[in-house]
Enzyme design. Structure first.
Site, short mmCIF file in Angstrom:
data_model
loop_
_atom_site.label_atom_id
_atom_site.label_comp_id
_atom_site.label_asym_id
_atom_site.label_seq_id
_atom_site.Cartn_x
_atom_site.Cartn_y
_atom_site.Cartn_z
N LYS A 106 -7.55 0.54 -4.68
CA LYS A 106 -6.08 0.48 -4.61
C LYS A 106 -5.63 -0.66 -3.70
CE LYS A 106 -1.82 1.47 -4.42
NZ LYS A 106 -0.82 1.81 -5.38
N CYS A 131 4.63 -1.25 -0.98
CA CYS A 131 3.18 -1.22 -1.18
C CYS A 131 2.55 -2.59 -0.93
CB CYS A 131 2.88 -0.79 -2.60
SG CYS A 131 3.80 0.68 -3.05
N1 SAJ Z 1 7.15 -10.63 -6.86
C1 SAJ Z 1 7.28 -12.02 -6.79
N2 SAJ Z 1 6.73 -12.78 -7.77
C2 SAJ Z 1 6.06 -12.23 -8.83
C3 SAJ Z 1 5.90 -10.82 -8.89
C4 SAJ Z 1 6.46 -10.04 -7.89
O1 SAJ Z 1 7.90 -12.56 -5.86
O2 SAJ Z 1 5.61 -13.00 -9.69
C5 SAJ Z 1 7.74 -9.79 -5.79
C6 SAJ Z 1 8.81 -8.84 -6.31
O3 SAJ Z 1 10.04 -9.48 -6.44
C7 SAJ Z 1 8.80 -7.77 -5.23
C8 SAJ Z 1 7.32 -7.72 -4.83
O4 SAJ Z 1 6.74 -8.93 -5.28
O5 SAJ Z 1 9.56 -8.17 -4.12
C9 SAJ Z 1 6.55 -6.54 -5.39
O6 SAJ Z 1 6.92 -6.29 -6.73
P1 SAJ Z 1 5.84 -5.92 -7.86
O7 SAJ Z 1 6.56 -5.74 -9.14
O8 SAJ Z 1 4.74 -6.90 -7.85
O9 SAJ Z 1 5.17 -4.55 -7.33
P2 SAJ Z 1 5.73 -3.12 -6.83
O10 SAJ Z 1 5.75 -3.12 -5.34
O11 SAJ Z 1 6.97 -2.71 -7.54
O12 SAJ Z 1 4.52 -2.15 -7.34
C10 SAJ Z 1 3.17 -2.47 -6.98
C11 SAJ Z 1 2.30 -2.42 -8.25
N3 SAJ Z 1 0.99 -3.02 -7.97
C12 SAJ Z 1 0.46 -3.99 -8.74
O13 SAJ Z 1 1.06 -4.46 -9.68
C13 SAJ Z 1 -0.89 -4.46 -8.38
C14 SAJ Z 1 2.15 -0.99 -8.73
O14 SAJ Z 1 1.26 -0.92 -9.84
C15 SAJ Z 1 1.64 -0.11 -7.59
O15 SAJ Z 1 1.48 1.25 -7.99
C16 SAJ Z 1 2.67 -0.16 -6.48
O16 SAJ Z 1 2.73 -1.52 -6.01
C17 SAJ Z 1 2.21 0.78 -5.38
O17 SAJ Z 1 2.79 1.90 -5.29
O18 SAJ Z 1 1.23 0.49 -4.69
#
Ligand code: SAJ
Length: 419
Positions: free
Chosen positions: A212, A266
């Site tokens: 994880k 996360c």
């Molecule tokens: N972000 C960027 N650029 C990108 C992708 C995301 O700046 O290309 C930013 C987003 O805007 C946001 C942050 O990253 O601020 C996180 O967003 P996210 O969509 O990447 O992830 P979360 O936090 O919504 O959910 C993540 C997920 N993990 C992965 O994709 C590896 C989810 O599957 C997990 O279950 C969750 O964390 C968790 O609970 O750990």
């Protein structure tokens, strides 16, 4: 059936949907939470968090009598612990919630029960939880001392659902099952198979914990790469969005998108659990965190430059007369979750340093959070476009996608919306 009653401890973003999905499969579910208010809301068939469609599933589960919430644990055949694991001080993991959750269920445990830790945890947390349970119940035997003949089965099965898609991903995603012994894993699989349609893949508890953390660190490092590129390209006068689009035409390159920083509960937290265990080795993971955490300050510098650019073009005005509009407050696109949002951090910093009016546009909320509501007003896209002199684009919500057609104002575009 081995599981007549299932207890979910911690009714937050993971625990409540998980409880509701078990209940939707006609299992008796007892949800436990220390927050009396949350318990009362759930028992009325309502929800205290925001997640698409969750309200309907919880409402049905409660009215049909399959889900009930309480502040005090009751006997069950399986316990899933889904409590927060924040960090404290110098990014050290804080296991206080896991400790109090395990101590609260210990008195109601009985021979044959399964205890699953779902909370994202540093490596070794499941063994620690087992030790707390064993200490509280010397009359029962546990896998760390009795292996396959233990009275209680223990596993770590981390959640991996994406906020905004939780109900779909809970059912469809593959699940990593880290039992303390093979029998622990087998029992955990039979529990998850009640609703999981993805594959349940068996490993040990430590690998499941690390898996994880690895998933979220991998994403954090990838986003840091994109964020670093955006700062490099800014220096070199190259459009980073075009650059990434071009580089991604390579068959083995897939660069993520830069943004104003990394938010959510996360990705900005979990990598620290690796860093704090292995600080000497986790150099790249630590640097990625630092790059992503530094991005909001870089955005603030860009906002200062944008205001200076506006004043230069309008020498009759002072900074006090410059209106800044922040577009988007959520931590990512098309959700209303403002917690740990870099857009909120940036907006707060702008309010602190800018002497003139600041407007906020966030189409997914009806009112501003307390931290902001006395200082700025929530405005529609159109009035912010009309009134503001400097636009700061912080979230790529779908509502903002065609702003570029009408935009002729000074702006800072942190998400490449106007690319
Ligand atoms: N972000 C960027 N650029 C990108 C992708 C995301 O700046 O290309 C930013 C987003 O805007 C946001 C942050 O990253 O601020 C996180 O967003 P996210 O969509 O990447 O992830 P979360 O936090 O919504 O959910 C993540 C997920 N993990 C992965 O994709 C590896 C989810 O599957 C997990 O279950 C969750 O964390 C968790 O609970 O750990």
């Amino acid at each position: 059936m081995p599981f007549n009653t299932i207890s979910v401890v911690g009714l937050g973003y993971i625990g409540l949907p998980t409880a509701a999905v078990f209940a939707s499969r006609k299992k008796q579910v007892i949800g436990v939470d220390v927050n009396q208010n949350a318990v009362d809301i759930i028992n009325r068939g309502q929800i205290h968090i925001v997640e698409p469609d969750l309200d309907m599933v919880v409402h049905a589960a409660v009215t049909e009598g399959y889900l009930r919430a309480t502040t005090l644990p009751e006997p069950a055949d399986a316990f899933l612990i889904a409590v927060p694991t924040p960090f404290k001080g110098d990014h050290e993991p804080d296991l206080t919630y896991i400790e109090s959750a395990s101590k609260s269920i210990a008195p109601v445990l009985k021979k044959g029960d399964l205890v699953i830790l779902e909370s994202t945890s540093p490596v070794g947390a499941t063994e620690q939880m087992a030790a707390w349970l064993a200490e509280a119940r010397p009359d029962l035997s546990f896998p760390q001392t009795h292996g396959e003949s233990s009275d209680i089965r223990i596993a770590h099965c981390p959640e991996r659902v994406l906020p905004g898609h939780v109900l779909h991903e809970l059912v469809q995603n593959d699940r990593v099952i880290g039992g303390m012994t093979p029998k622990c894993s087998a029992l955990a699989i039979s529990l998850y198979k009640i609703f999981v349609q993805g594959e349940c893949i068996v490993t040990n508890a430590r690998t499941a914990e690390m898996c994880k953390l690895t998933e979220n660190s991998s994403r954090d490092v990838s986003i840091a790469f994109a964020n670093e590129l955006s700062m490099i390209c800014d220096k070199l006068d190259i459009n980073v969005w075009e650059l990434i689009r071009l580089a991604n035409r390579h068959p083995r390159v897939n660069i993520l998108q830069p943004g104003p920083g990394v938010g959510g509960h996360c990705i900005a937290v979990d990598p620290w659990f690796i860093v704090s265990k292995t600080p000497e080795q986790a150099r790249l993971i630590r640097t990625a965190r630092e790059v992503n955490d530094s991005k909001p300050l870089w955005v603030i510098d860009k906002v200062k430059l944008a205001v200076a650019e506006f004043l230069q073009a309008n020498p009759d005005k002072t900074a006090r007369e410059v209106t800044i509009a922040c577009f988007g407050l959520a931590f990512k696109a098309d959700i209303d979750d403002l917690r740990e949002s870099p857009a909120i951090e940036i907006t707060q910093r702008i309010i602190a340093i800018h002497p003139g009016p600041v407007l906020a546009v966030e189409p997914n909320i009806m009112e501003l959070p307390n931290s902001l509501n006395e200082k700025i007003s929530l405005t529609s896209i159109q009035s912010a476009m009309n009134e503001a002199d400097v636009l700061v684009l912080l979230v790529d919500h779908k509502e903002f996608k065609d702003m570029s057609k009408t935009l002729d104002k000074v702006h800072v575009d942190t998400r490449g919306i106007l690319r």
